[in-house]
Design a protein around this motif. Structure first.
Motif, PDB file in Angstrom:
ATOM      1  N   ARG A 136      -7.865  -0.545  -5.273  1.00 12.04           N
ATOM      2  CA  ARG A 136      -7.728  -1.664  -4.409  1.00 12.04           C
ATOM      3  C   ARG A 136      -6.283  -2.113  -4.703  1.00 12.04           C
ATOM      4  O   ARG A 136      -5.787  -2.271  -5.859  1.00 12.04           O
ATOM      5  N   PRO A 144      -3.781  10.264  -3.394  1.00 15.38           N
ATOM      6  CA  PRO A 144      -4.519   8.986  -2.323  1.00 15.38           C
ATOM      7  C   PRO A 144      -5.125   9.696  -1.172  1.00 15.38           C
ATOM      8  O   PRO A 144      -4.520  10.110  -0.396  1.00 15.38           O
ATOM      9  N   LYS A 145      -6.334   9.190  -0.990  1.00  8.77           N
ATOM     10  CA  LYS A 145      -6.917   9.342   0.495  1.00  8.77           C
ATOM     11  C   LYS A 145      -7.352   8.073   0.778  1.00  8.77           C
ATOM     12  O   LYS A 145      -7.950   7.232   0.080  1.00  8.77           O
ATOM     13  N   THR A 146      -7.845   7.934   1.907  1.00  8.04           N
ATOM     14  CA  THR A 146      -8.352   6.300   2.274  1.00  8.04           C
ATOM     15  C   THR A 146      -9.632   5.944   1.491  1.00  8.04           C
ATOM     16  O   THR A 146     -10.402   7.026   1.455  1.00  8.04           O
ATOM     17  N   TYR A 157     -11.535   3.814   2.715  1.00  8.68           N
ATOM     18  CA  TYR A 157     -12.200   2.725   3.683  1.00  8.68           C
ATOM     19  C   TYR A 157     -13.584   2.813   3.595  1.00  8.68           C
ATOM     20  O   TYR A 157     -14.327   1.835   3.439  1.00  8.68           O
ATOM     21  N   ARG A 189       0.615  -1.180   0.063  1.00 10.61           N
ATOM     22  CA  ARG A 189       0.028   0.139  -0.120  1.00 10.61           C
ATOM     23  C   ARG A 189       0.807   1.233   0.034  1.00 10.61           C
ATOM     24  O   ARG A 189       0.491   2.201  -0.648  1.00 10.61           O
ATOM     25  N   PHE A 207     -15.626   3.278   1.132  1.00  6.75           N
ATOM     26  CA  PHE A 207     -15.942   2.452  -0.121  1.00  6.75           C
ATOM     27  C   PHE A 207     -15.354   0.818  -0.136  1.00  6.75           C
ATOM     28  O   PHE A 207     -15.337   0.281  -1.063  1.00  6.75           O
ATOM     29  N   GLY A 208     -14.739   0.520   1.106  1.00 11.22           N
ATOM     30  CA  GLY A 208     -14.193  -0.754   1.009  1.00 11.22           C
ATOM     31  C   GLY A 208     -12.819  -0.952   0.388  1.00 11.22           C
ATOM     32  O   GLY A 208     -12.664  -1.723   0.000  1.00 11.22           O
ATOM     33  N   ALA A 209     -12.392   0.162  -0.126  1.00  6.76           N
ATOM     34  CA  ALA A 209     -11.260   0.102  -1.198  1.00  6.76           C
ATOM     35  C   ALA A 209      -9.851   0.522  -0.328  1.00  6.76           C
ATOM     36  O   ALA A 209     -10.005   0.756   0.966  1.00  6.76           O
ATOM     37  N   ASP A 210      -8.809   0.391  -0.736  1.00  9.35           N
ATOM     38  CA  ASP A 210      -7.649   1.169  -0.194  1.00  9.35           C
ATOM     39  C   ASP A 210      -7.491   2.722  -0.448  1.00  9.35           C
ATOM     40  O   ASP A 210      -7.204   3.257   0.660  1.00  9.35           O
ATOM     41  N   PHE A 211      -7.792   3.102  -1.503  1.00  9.67           N
ATOM     42  CA  PHE A 211      -7.588   4.503  -1.539  1.00  9.67           C
ATOM     43  C   PHE A 211      -8.856   4.841  -2.601  1.00  9.67           C
ATOM     44  O   PHE A 211      -9.207   4.324  -3.540  1.00  9.67           O
TER      45      PHE A 211
END
Lengths: 348, 348
Positions: A295, A265-267, A269, A251, A271-275
């Protein structure tokens, strides 16, 4: 007119060629006659264009149900072939000598109104069951046709997008910060960090407030000398590995690659994704809509179609593009190699 | 007025009690004085209501940053406590003797306008980091407050819903069907099966067409004597286990339980779930919107908050409720036990 199943080909004469190839794009010309794949023959049987084909080995007459029950065709291929025909396309089974570059593809679909006698290709299709895992490394050129357990078909387009943006910030250096559990707090941050660079999240949404940074953000900033944390970037990376294992390194590599490309990139989270990412950040006050969900996955990842469907559906619902960052082991220079894979819904 | 950290309690005298408990709901009355949890003390420090607290062991004066860096408080708890205070709630740390039934809970939140001197409870909160896995079996009564890596907080409400519907159909028996790969085809199905019972999917969307059934549907129907497949229901279950392993048995158990409750499950593939469900099917022609997305999991499953966020967000986006079916091993009668867990977004 007789069609005969010989091994994995169904053969017919010149009449079959005229009727099925010349006017409707089935099969492949073989001398003066016609070679069909069993899938095409199954479709002709299903439509009632022919009533039976003859099994060359047993001399049995096979109808649609009998051919479908045999090992000669996959019912997944038959369902996808039928669906594309129903949508008004001509398509060819991707066999060596029948189409260009058949590898990794089940069907080559021609633009509407065109057929195997033309050169254009609309889609290269891979037909799979929803239970078939798909290696991420094999995607990027083809369209996945996924047949779900109730035999409905959805299409997923895959490509290698160019990830680029225009976000840059002049960053200060030596900003004091503390590592707290699995995050970092800068008690007295310079404004540029959040309001221009969109790093971190103020404890209250105002200038002058302590700034909370994720371990990823803090590790990237500490290694650039922007943050001054006890133990340096190494201490943050170590903490990241403790809570996320190797995933943290992947990551972090993707975070850095995105920042280098001018994308913030921001979190992801929520959306259940990494960024989630912003391509053109000038200041936090004039922030637009984030464009991508990212992801992060190891390069050898295999998708289950159901997980893909979940990600792609969610991204579509929030008007973002779904991008997978596939991270391979570091090359000789120590830089991890990242491949970008976009997957989107397609209605052929 | 002095506040002193002693072990895991911060103690103050009667003045502190009047100022912080009586008028603003902090802490717990202890004799004539006040007992605060370190989280509450951190919030008072952050707000500037007190400047320092004294560490009873070292006599050091601790400010907000110092207390946060100590082992006395979790920064996750501090962030959630602050967020709920910011939203206008009074809340108590769930400590034995401070609140009723503190087990499995971090904070008890009172309805707006009420406090620890009242009896009502609005929410029982569990505060976790997005990196904390949560055992599914422990959910159903509490609200999860998930702090993501950038310190934003989302709330997930959990409950045990009553799953019930009014769908019933009189089914025919002895319908011939073939097992093909990982699905089943009934070449000449009676109309009731699809058009009234919503079993399967016709090969073309018309009466009289062959009916495709999923392995789950076919296994359920074959064991009821509705379908006649070579090898019976056992052959279908065996095929299901080959392609899905134990997951097939869990999904079949949930499929049956839903049908028994008058709810029609159809594939949830397009939503990345196991099933979408219809509570009141009279006929396929008058089908309404499906109400639930159901994901089938083993009873000992632990959620990662990110996966939960993905499911709940998707369900919300398509106006459905997200339900997890937790399947435990069979009881003495051989019936698997299923617990239903609903998770939804909450804005406190």
């Amino acid at each position: 007119m007789e069609l005969v199943l010989e091994g994995d080909v169904v053969r017919g004469g010149s009449e079959a060629r005229e009727r099925f190839y010349d006017s409707r794009g089935y099969g492949h010309v073989d001398g003066g006659g016609l070679a069909l794949s069993p899938v095409e023959a199954a479709h002709l049987l299903y439509r009632g264009d022919v009533e039976h084909i003859r099994d060359g080995r047993s001399d049995e007459a096979l109808d649609f149900q009998a051919l479908l029950s045999s090992a000669a065709v996959s019912e997944i291929d038959v369902l996808v072939y039928k669906d594309l025909r129903d949508r008004g396309f001509y398509l060819s089974p991707a066999r060596e000598g029948w189409v260009d570059g058949p590898s990794g593809t089940d069907f080559v679909v021609y633009p509407r109104g065109q057929g195997p006698w033309d050169d254009d290709v609309a889609y290269r299709i891979r037909a799979i069951s929803e239970r078939t895992a798909v290696s991420a490394a094999t995607l990027g050129d083809s369209v996945l046709a996924v047949v779900d357990e109730e035999s409905a078909i959805t299409y997923l387009e895959t490509s290698h997008p160019d990830i680029a943006g225009s976000s840059t910030t002049d960053l200060p250096s030596g900003v004091a910060a503390d590592l707290l559990g699995d995050r970092v707090l800068a008690p007295d941050p310079p404004e540029a960090l959040y309001f221009e660079g969109f790093y971190g999240q103020p404890l209250d949404d105002e200038a002058g407030e302590p700034l909370q940074l994720s371990l990823i953000e803090a590790a990237a900033l500490a290694s650039q000398g922007v943050l001054d944390v006890e133990g340096g970037a190494d201490a943050i990376v170590e903490c990241g590995r403790e809570v996320e294992g190797e995933r943290f390194d992947r990551r972090l590599a993707v975070y850095r690659a995105l920042r280098e490309r001018g994308v913030v990139p921001k979190t992801g989270y929520k959306f259940g994704a990494d960024f989630r990412t912003y391509a053109d950040v000038e200041s936090v006050d004039s922030l637009g809509h984030s464009e991508l969900l990212v992801r992060v996955l190891p390069a050898d990842h295999a998708f289950t179609p159901r997980d893909l469907a979940l990600d792609v559906r969610l991204a579509h619902g929030v008007r973002k593009r779904m991008v997978f960052a596939l991270v391979a082991e570091a090359d000789a220079d120590g830089d991890p190699r990242i491949e970008w894979l976009e997957v989107g819904r397609l209605t052929p």
